[in-house]
Design an enzyme around this catalytic site. Sequence first.
Site, PDB file in Angstrom:
ATOM      1  N   ASP A 169       0.873  -1.171   0.000  1.00 34.74           N
ATOM      2  CA  ASP A 169       0.000   0.000   0.000  1.00 34.74           C
ATOM      3  C   ASP A 169       0.906   1.215   0.000  1.00 34.74           C
ATOM      4  O   ASP A 169       1.570   1.506   1.001  1.00 34.74           O
ATOM      5  CB  ASP A 169      -0.893  -0.010   1.241  1.00 34.74           C
ATOM      6  CG  ASP A 169      -1.892   1.140   1.274  1.00 34.74           C
ATOM      7  OD1 ASP A 169      -1.695   2.128   0.531  1.00 34.74           O
ATOM      8  OD2 ASP A 169      -2.858   1.073   2.063  1.00 34.74           O
TER       9      ASP A 169
ATOM     10  N   TYR B 227      -7.142  15.238  -8.536  1.00 33.54           N
ATOM     11  CA  TYR B 227      -6.309  14.420  -9.418  1.00 33.54           C
ATOM     12  C   TYR B 227      -5.299  15.293 -10.158  1.00 33.54           C
ATOM     13  O   TYR B 227      -4.101  14.984 -10.191  1.00 33.54           O
ATOM     14  CB  TYR B 227      -7.197  13.673 -10.413  1.00 33.54           C
ATOM     15  CG  TYR B 227      -6.437  12.812 -11.391  1.00 33.54           C
ATOM     16  CD1 TYR B 227      -5.862  11.606 -10.981  1.00 33.54           C
ATOM     17  CD2 TYR B 227      -6.283  13.192 -12.726  1.00 33.54           C
ATOM     18  CE1 TYR B 227      -5.162  10.816 -11.883  1.00 33.54           C
ATOM     19  CE2 TYR B 227      -5.589  12.409 -13.630  1.00 33.54           C
ATOM     20  CZ  TYR B 227      -5.031  11.218 -13.198  1.00 33.54           C
ATOM     21  OH  TYR B 227      -4.330  10.430 -14.077  1.00 33.54           O
TER      22      TYR B 227
END
Length: 259
Positions: free
Chosen positions: A58, A152
């Site tokens: 992760d 983003y």
Amino acid sequence: MSKLSQARCVVTGAARGIGEAICKSFVAEGADVILTDIDREQGEAAAKALGCTFRELDVRSEGDWAKFEAEFPAIDVLVNNAGITGFEDGPRPHDPENASLEDWHAVHAVNTDGTFLGCRYALRAMKAKGTGSIINMSSRSGLVGIPGAAAYAASKAAIRNHSKSVALYAAQQGWSIRCNSVHPAAILTPMWEPMLGDGPEREANMAALVADTPLKRFGTVEEVAATCVFLASDDSAYMTGAELTLDGGLLAGSAASPG
């Protein structure tokens, strides 16, 4: 002679799409590839099919990176590919006025924090040898504003700039550790499938989505992977702090450019 013979290469977010294609190309060039992802099932399947090693990672977790560093203290190439758009769980507001702070943080945790932690690990894992290549996956969206995907776009812009900071820092230390960013635009990956469909309208939908792209087509994951092979290999030994855009000519000019 293979371009990446005996090189140990790590690719994050590589269970599918662009990351998987990069792993495939690296293996074909003789690299020892470690494919990482948070999706253990799909990651293990991809690694088995490609003939590389899988590790669950992760990229948001400092603890995960510490465990990874303990197992792999020396590498030659890192591709920070893991990233999210913020729309993985369905539509939600990501414009500058209505986006939630929680959603903003979620995107930056993967894209910005994940890239920072990856670069930090790579520098530590490369400095003993004094050579290496760090490749950070940014986006066309890191070069222009995207009103409906503000987090983003901001995260990908941060990746672009951080790549330059890492490149300069490594050079200041006297290391031949290079760091560059890659900026794909519309690359045909599974994330586009809901918009394309699989019926007779598919070709029309594809054409509509790339209508503003000068080359009038989607890019392929193989084309992005080929760029990463170039950046990982000695073919780009004099390139650091640079950005490579794969956008079919989209940013070469404006839609109203002279005929």
